[in-house]
Structures are given as structure tokens and as C-alpha cells.
Design a protein around this motif. Structure first.
Motif, short mmCIF file in Angstrom:
data_model
loop_
_atom_site.label_atom_id
_atom_site.label_comp_id
_atom_site.label_asym_id
_atom_site.label_seq_id
_atom_site.Cartn_x
_atom_site.Cartn_y
_atom_site.Cartn_z
N GLY A 182 5.79 14.70 0.31
CA GLY A 182 5.73 13.37 0.91
C GLY A 182 4.90 12.41 0.08
O GLY A 182 4.07 12.83 -0.72
N CYS A 183 5.13 11.11 0.30
CA CYS A 183 4.45 10.11 -0.53
C CYS A 183 2.93 10.17 -0.37
O CYS A 183 2.19 9.75 -1.25
CB CYS A 183 4.97 8.70 -0.21
SG CYS A 183 4.80 8.21 1.51
N SER A 184 2.44 10.70 0.75
CA SER A 184 0.99 10.86 0.93
C SER A 184 0.63 12.34 1.09
O SER A 184 -0.44 12.67 1.64
CB SER A 184 0.52 10.06 2.16
OG SER A 184 0.81 8.68 1.99
N GLY A 185 1.49 13.19 0.62
CA GLY A 185 1.20 14.63 0.62
C GLY A 185 1.01 15.23 2.01
O GLY A 185 0.39 16.27 2.16
N LYS A 230 -0.69 13.85 4.38
CA LYS A 230 -1.94 13.40 5.01
C LYS A 230 -1.75 12.11 5.81
O LYS A 230 -2.64 11.71 6.56
CB LYS A 230 -3.02 13.20 3.95
CG LYS A 230 -3.51 14.53 3.36
CD LYS A 230 -4.85 14.37 2.69
CE LYS A 230 -5.49 15.70 2.37
NZ LYS A 230 -5.36 16.08 0.95
N GLY A 231 -0.62 11.44 5.63
CA GLY A 231 -0.46 10.14 6.27
C GLY A 231 0.57 10.12 7.40
O GLY A 231 0.29 9.69 8.50
N HIS A 245 1.65 5.89 7.37
CA HIS A 245 0.86 5.72 6.14
C HIS A 245 1.72 5.99 4.91
O HIS A 245 1.62 7.03 4.27
CB HIS A 245 -0.38 6.61 6.17
CG HIS A 245 -1.26 6.32 7.33
ND1 HIS A 245 -1.88 5.10 7.50
CD2 HIS A 245 -1.59 7.05 8.41
CE1 HIS A 245 -2.57 5.10 8.63
NE2 HIS A 245 -2.40 6.27 9.21
N LEU A 246 2.58 5.02 4.63
CA LEU A 246 3.50 5.14 3.49
C LEU A 246 2.93 4.39 2.29
O LEU A 246 2.22 3.38 2.45
CB LEU A 246 4.87 4.56 3.87
CG LEU A 246 5.54 5.16 5.11
CD1 LEU A 246 6.86 4.44 5.39
CD2 LEU A 246 5.76 6.66 4.95
N ILE A 247 3.25 4.90 1.13
CA ILE A 247 2.78 4.24 -0.10
C ILE A 247 3.75 4.56 -1.22
O ILE A 247 4.27 5.68 -1.30
CB ILE A 247 1.35 4.70 -0.46
CG1 ILE A 247 0.78 3.89 -1.64
CG2 ILE A 247 1.30 6.21 -0.75
CD1 ILE A 247 -0.72 4.08 -1.85
N GLU A 292 3.26 2.92 -4.95
CA GLU A 292 2.68 1.88 -5.80
C GLU A 292 3.60 1.52 -6.96
O GLU A 292 3.48 0.43 -7.51
CB GLU A 292 1.31 2.33 -6.32
CG GLU A 292 0.24 2.34 -5.24
CD GLU A 292 -1.16 2.46 -5.81
OE1 GLU A 292 -1.29 2.84 -6.99
OE2 GLU A 292 -2.12 2.18 -5.08
N MET A 349 1.87 -1.07 -1.46
CA MET A 349 0.50 -0.61 -1.64
C MET A 349 -0.05 0.15 -0.44
O MET A 349 -1.14 0.69 -0.51
CB MET A 349 -0.40 -1.82 -1.94
CG MET A 349 0.04 -2.62 -3.15
SD MET A 349 0.10 -1.61 -4.66
CE MET A 349 -1.64 -1.56 -5.07
N GLY A 350 0.71 0.17 0.66
CA GLY A 350 0.26 1.00 1.77
C GLY A 350 0.53 0.37 3.12
O GLY A 350 0.57 -0.85 3.25
N SER A 351 0.75 1.24 4.09
CA SER A 351 0.90 0.77 5.47
C SER A 351 -0.12 1.52 6.32
O SER A 351 -0.41 2.70 6.06
CB SER A 351 2.32 1.01 5.99
OG SER A 351 2.68 2.37 5.88
#
Lengths: 352, 326
Positions: free
Chosen positions: B93-96, B98-99, B103-105, B107, B112-114
């Protein structure tokens, strides 16, 4: 060569060096370029680095914390200053929900290299809303580093380390230390975050201290020395993460620990020190650990009401006496007092 | 204010609208399988704002967003596989993992992040705008937020700062008339227009139909030109409506906070149908091409879900990493 400067100058030098060595460092906060320059700590910055990088700010603590975070996501290293911690409480949302978690919650994609300088008040009627020492709040949040330098040497070296750390750092600066003088080298040097400092070696008892209470502890240790008691004084310098190795090493040697704090007692850093030492070194302890912190009340204002509220060197000596089963003399301390209990010395004339 | 939009742009926007719709509806269909174990806020019905805005932005422009960010992430070019894997809690996942959905990212495309606290990224997008100004580039920083966020203190604080400093900010308010289940009229005085309130801060502002992607794209294109050339912020309000429940895959018109009539009226303003009507009226794209678009999307979406499902979970020990950047 000994070069003696005061704490304010040490902070100021760190800011100048950081801004000079990295064009991405900016600094803002209410009053950074006003005539008083945050007690002098930001003097000369705007003149040298210009109003793009050094600017006063709207009274919007939460948004400006978010602005610092956002700017840091694109390579800027902001240093934000507040003249009292209490005002910054409006920024806790951005700090706790965003700054402390950004690196973690996006799987390590982007960190938040911001430094937030917060000044802690004491005495002179600062009262309930100008003297809160909430280091434990910050230290409770995973993802924040929290430093509380005491000496001018550490003030400069830790501020430079904070600014160039790639993570959010809360830099807690005690107002009563601003006039403290000490040896400060010229140029750039770093004091590592997360390393305590054994200020004085001793065998009888370990005093674990932080921020301004380290000054009171130094007086107490001095007086105790003349009464044949040799304390080891450990100044934490960083309260998150705490340098447990240094704390444990000392307590293993002395078998006794007194933890000091500038905050209210319950759930304080001092409480954490007592808890951790009790859990890890129970068998090495010769007496129950103690802590000395503020009563669990808001800070009163009146000179009369603060008399028993604040903790001083004589309180430290008394507790050490209780821990060692000795009756110790505090007369020397009381006799040496030249100013009221609500000022750090004659240099402080208020108002805040 | 509907300008002439070329057919290539329309084709791309149709593709994005349908792609986001397909992703969201597949999530809705599969959510009950219990494999996507995080709060998930679907943007079905609201896709036109994400698509119209992002079509007018460059790859290196910044976007930050909210709890309901799938559409913004995808429209900006965010990696679909990494998004779905994140919702499935996978290491890929885009945040491994953890999100999660909120919590998407990505870059690499300026996303840059939600984050999930209402209004929480408004000052962060504003700070990205400050960094653009300090770095001297001609990027734009775009912040997506909802009508509820305009009641937060940081909204006012951030607008004030952006105007004060002249920052290249594009503030996009998606007004879907509800904050969770609290309608706008219990939260803001009747007769207020959010975009007019914003204008009081000294920021240029206007309002558009957030279900009409042509309208959104036209307004935003002009706004982005203004921001890049003038170095000043703009505030845009777009009205729209979410079809699903606030959080989750179901429909919730039966619980009593909104009427079926209201819902059906908005269903009649389906952003995809509106664009297809526009295209067909102009004889620009025929049914075979639309069918082909649908086929490509279905294949891509199926493949991305498959990727998310077969990806490995992170190790449980990975929970204790990435507290600090070393």
C-alpha cells in the motif's frame, strides 16, 4: 578559550548559524521581529536574512503550525517560536494529529523537520495561563522529540540539533534560564538529542532533573556536599526520548533516586522516571524513589500564594534528608536568598 | 461560465470519472467481504470536482485532501494499485498499511497526503503554498475540503495567511450539504454562501456546479492561470452530493437525515451522465468508444483489486518502525 555568553545569546547564535548555513531554514512567530525580538533571542535575524525568511505571524497558532508542517513537506525547515507555551495549546491539533504522525502514517514517505520553541514561565505572577510546563503532554505523543536545555552550551547545541533533525522537535526554553551565563563555543556544534548530562558525580543519591529545576538542584547539591552527602546530578536535557541508560547507570551506582520536575506532579516526567527506575532497578534500590514537582493545582498568581507552590533547593535538601534518614540543614540556603522567591534573580524585573 | 473544452480533455475526464466510479463501486460491492478493514468514505456522485480540478493542474502541482480522498488521489494520478493495497492493509500500500483509506499519498504526482481530521490539511496545503513562494517555483498548491471544514478555526486562519502572504493557493470547497449527518442549515446561518463569506477575507472566489465537470474544469483552468501569474490565492465552492452513506458502502436514506426525493434529484445530476450528454450532443464520442473505455477500466480495476488481495500483509513487527526518520 573560555567564551562566556548568556542563554538568550546562545539561542540567538544558534538561529543565526542555522539560517546562514541552510537557506531553507525560516523562522516565524509572534514578535520575532518586533522591538523586543522574543526576549532578544531573534535579534538581528530579519536584518540579516530578510522578511521572507524571518517574519511575524497572525495570531493563528493552529494554522501556523500546519503551515510549518506543510512547508516542511517541501524542503523548508521552519522554526516557530511562542513567547509562552500556554498560547501554543491552540496548535496542539496540528502538532499531535499531523506533525507527530506524518512520517509514520504515510509509511515513512515524508518526515516533518520542524522546530517549535516554547518558552516556559515561572513566578512574577505568571499565574494559571502563563506558566504551564506541559512537557509531559508532548512527551506522551509518539513521534515528537522534546528537549529542555538548561545551560547556554546546551541551549545552542540542542537548538542546532533540533533545527537540523528531520523530525518535529519541541524545544522548551525556561524563561528563568534566559539570563544564565556559561561557556559557549563560537560556531556550529551539536548537542545530541536523547543524551542526558551527568552534571555532577556522586555516590549517595541520584537526582534526575530537567530544565530550571536543575539550577535549584545545583544549589542543593552544593549545600549537601558541605554536609557530607554526595549526590549525582543527571540533567535529562531531552525528555523524549529519555536517556534511560545514563539514568539507570547512575541509580545502579547510588541505589537512590529523586526525580525533579517543573510541572505538576501527577503523570509528570518525574513520575515516569520513578516508574521506570522502580520497574527496571527494583533490587538495586536502597530506599523508595521520590519525586519533587509542583502540587496538582493551577499556578496561583499572588506573591503570597506562590510561596509554597514552587519548589526550591531547600525542598530538595529536605527530601534528600528524608531519603537518607538524616536531618539536614537548610539554613545556609535560606540565608543566601537575596531576592523574592518569585524571581530568578535581580535581573528579572518582569513583566513576563 | 462554461468555456469550450476540447475533445481530448473531455475524453480524459470521462475516463477519469468512470474510473473513479468503478473503483468506488467495486469497493462498495466488496466491502462486506471484510477484507478492507478501515473506515472508508466513498466519493461516488462527487467525482466531477476531483476530475475537473485535477485536469486543470500540472503533475508537479500539490494536492492535499481529506478523509474522502480516493477521487482526488486518483484524479491527480495516484497509483491505483497502491491505493487499493493500502485500503486492504497490505505492505504494498502507498503508506505500507499504516494509513488506510484516509491516509493516501503519492508524492510522484504531487498528491502530498490526505488526513482524517476535518480541516486538518487546509493549513498544510497553505504551508506547501508558502514553500512554493520561498522556493520561487510556479507551482500551485490545491486544498480539497468539505463544507464542514469551513466551520473550523484553521480555515479562517489559513485563508487570512494565504491572502496576507500572497500564496499560490487553490482552495476547493466541496459543498455536499452534510457533515456526516448534520445538514448545513443547522451548522451555518441560512442565506450564507460559503464562497461569499470567503471573499470577505480578500480572496477571489466563485461558485460552480460541482456535478458538471465541464463547469469545474473551466472555472479551475482560469483560476489556475490567475494563481500562477498573479501569485495570489483563489477560493472556489462547488456544490455536489454524496450518494453513499457518510462512511461505508451502503445507502442510508432510510435513517431519516435526508429525503429520498433529495437523493433522487441529485442522482438525476449524475456527473458521468451529464458529461456523456454533453459529448453526445456535440457528436464527439460515440457509444463504441465509451464501451471501450469501460472495458479498459474494468480490466484495470479488476487487476488492481487482484493485486491488493494477493499482496502480503506487512509483518506485525513493522508496527514498531518509522516513528522517526533516522
Amino acid at each position: 578559550m573560555h567564551r562566556i555568553v548568556n542563554y538568550v545569546k546562545a539561542v540567538n547564535e544558534a538561529l543565526h548559524i542555522a539560517m546562514e548555513s541552510d537557506a531553507k531554514v525560516i523562522t516565524f512567530g509572534l514578535g520575532v521581529d518586533d522591538p523586543k525580538c522574543i526576549f532578544g533571542t531573534t535579534a538581528g535575524l530579519k536584518e540579516k536574512f530578510g522578511s521572507e525568511r524571518v517574519f511575524d505571524m497572525p495570531v493563528s497558532e493552529n494554522a501556523l503550525t500546519g503551515v510549518a508542517i506543510g512547508a516542511s513537506l517541501n524542503g523548508i525547515r521552519p522554526v516557530m517560536s511562542h513567547q509562552r507555551l500556554d498560547f501554543f495549546l491552540l496548535g496542539m491539533d496540528q502538532l499531535v494529529n499531523n506533525a507527530s504522525k506524518w512520517f509514520y502514517m504515510f509509511g515513512g514517505k515524508r518526515s516533518v523537520p520542524i522546530t517549535i520553541r516554547l518558552i516556559l514561565g515561572r513566578g512574577w505572577g505568571q499565574g494559571p495561563q502563563h506558566s504551564q510546563n506541559l512537557q509531559a503532554w508532548f512527551a506522551h505523543i509518539p513521534g515528537l522529540k522534546v528537549v529542555m536545555p538548561v545551560t547556554p552550551y546546551d541551549a545552542k547545541g540542542l537548538l542546532l540539533s533540533s533545527i537540523f533533525d528531520d523530525n518535529p522537535v519541541i524545544y522548551l526554553e525556561h524563561r528563568w534560564l534566559h539570563n544564565l551565563e556559561g561557556e559557549v563555543p563560537e560556531g556550529d556544534y551539536r548537542v545530541p538529542i536523547g543524551k542526558a548530562h551527568v552534571i555532577k558525580q556522586g555516590e549517595d543519591l541520584t537526582i534526575v532533573s530537567l530544565s530550571y529545576m536543575t539550577i535549584e538542584a545545583l544549589h542543593a547539591v552544593d549545600v549537601l556536599e558541605r554536609q557530607g552527602i554526595h549526590c549525582e546530578l543527571v540533567d535529562l536535557r531531552t525528555v523524549s526520548p529519555i536517556d534511560w541508560e545514563t539514568v539507570f547507570q547512575s541509580v545502579k551506582k547510588t541505589g537512590r533516586v529523586l526525580a525533579l520536575d517543573t510541572a505538576t506532579e501527577t503523570l509528570s516526567i518525574a513520575g515516569e522516571v520513578v516508574a521506570k527506575v522502580s520497574m527496571e532497578l527494583f533490587d538495586a534500590l536502597k530506599s523508595p524513589p521520590r519525586r519533587l514537582a509542583l502540587p496538582d493545582f493551577p499556578t496561583p498568581t499572588s506573591l503570597a500564594l506562590t510561596e509554597k507552590y514552587y519548589r526550591r533547593a531547600e525542598d530538595i535538601v529536605n527530601i534528600v534528608g528524608e531519603m537518607l534518614g538524616n536531618n539536614l540543614n537548610i539554613k545556609e540556603i535560606l540565608d543566601s536568598r537575596k531576592s523574592f522567591h518569585d524571581v530568578p534573580g535581580d535581573w528579572f524585573k518582569g513583566p513576563f | 461560465m462554461t468555456a469550450i473544452v476540447d475533445i481530448d480533455t473531455k475524453r480524459k475526464m470521462l475516463f477519469q470519472l468512470k474510473r473513479i466510479r468503478a473503483v468506488e463501486e467495486t469497493i462498495a460491492k466488496k466491502y462486506s467481504e471484510g477484507k478492507m478493514r478501515c473506515p472508508t468514505h466513498l466519493c461516488t456522485g462527487q467525482e466531477a470536482i476531483a476530475v475537473g480540478v485535477c485536469a486543470a493542474l500540472r503533475n508537479d502541482d500539490f494536492v492535499v485532501s481529506t478523509h474522502r480522498s480516493h477521487g482526488h488521489y486518483l484524479a491527480k494520478g495516484g497509483d491505483l494499485k497502491k491505493m487499493l493495497a493500502e485500503i486492504y492493509g497490505k505492505a504494498t500500500g502507498c503508506s505500507g498499511g499504516k494509513g488506510g483509506s484516509m491516509h493516501l499519498i503519492d508524492e510522484s504526482v504531487g498528491f502530498m497526503g490526505s488526513t482524517s481530521i476535518v480541516g486538518g490539511t487546509i493549513p498544510i496545503g497553505t504551508g506547501l503554498g508558502l514553500s512554493i513562494k520561498l522556493n520561487g517555483t510556479d507551482q500551485v498548491s490545491c486544498v480539497f475540503f468539505g463544507d464542514g471544514a469551513t466551520e473550523e478555526g484553521v480555515f479562517y486562519e489559513s485563508l487570512n495567511f494565504a491572502v496576507l502572504k500572497g500564496l499560490p493557493l487553490l482552495y476547493i470547497c466541496e459543498n455536499n450539504f452534510y457533515s456526516v449527518y448534520s445538514p448545513l442549515h443547522v451548522r451555518q446561518p441560512s442565506g450564507r454562501n460559503i464562497f461569499e463569506m470567503a471573499r470577505c477575507f480578500g480572496i477571489e472566489s466563485s461558485k460552480g456546479d460541482g456535478n458538471d465537470v465541464i463547469d469545474v474544469y473551466s472555472i479551475v483552468s482560469q483560476s489556475v492561470d490567475y494563481i500562477r501569474t498573479q501569485g495570489k490565492p483563489i477560493f472556489l465552492e462547488f456544490t455536489t452530493y454524496r450518494w453513499h452513506e457518510h462512511c461505508g458502502p451502503n445507502f442510508d436514506n432510510d435513517i431519516g437525515y435526508r429525503t429520498c426525493e433529495e437523493y433522487l434529484w441529485w442522482r438525476g445530476k449524475d456527473p458521468i451522465a451529464l458529461l456523456i450528454n454533453n459529448i453526445k450532443n456535440n457528436n464527439e464520442i460515440g457509444d463504441p468508444e465509451i464501451k471501450n473505455i469501460e472495458k479498459i477500466i474494468t480490466e484495470e480495476v479488476n487487476e488492481a483489486f487482484h493485486f491488493a488481495e494477493i499482496s502480503q500483509f506487512p509483518h506485525s513487527e513493522d508496527a514498531f518502525t518509522q516513528l522517526f526518520k533516522l
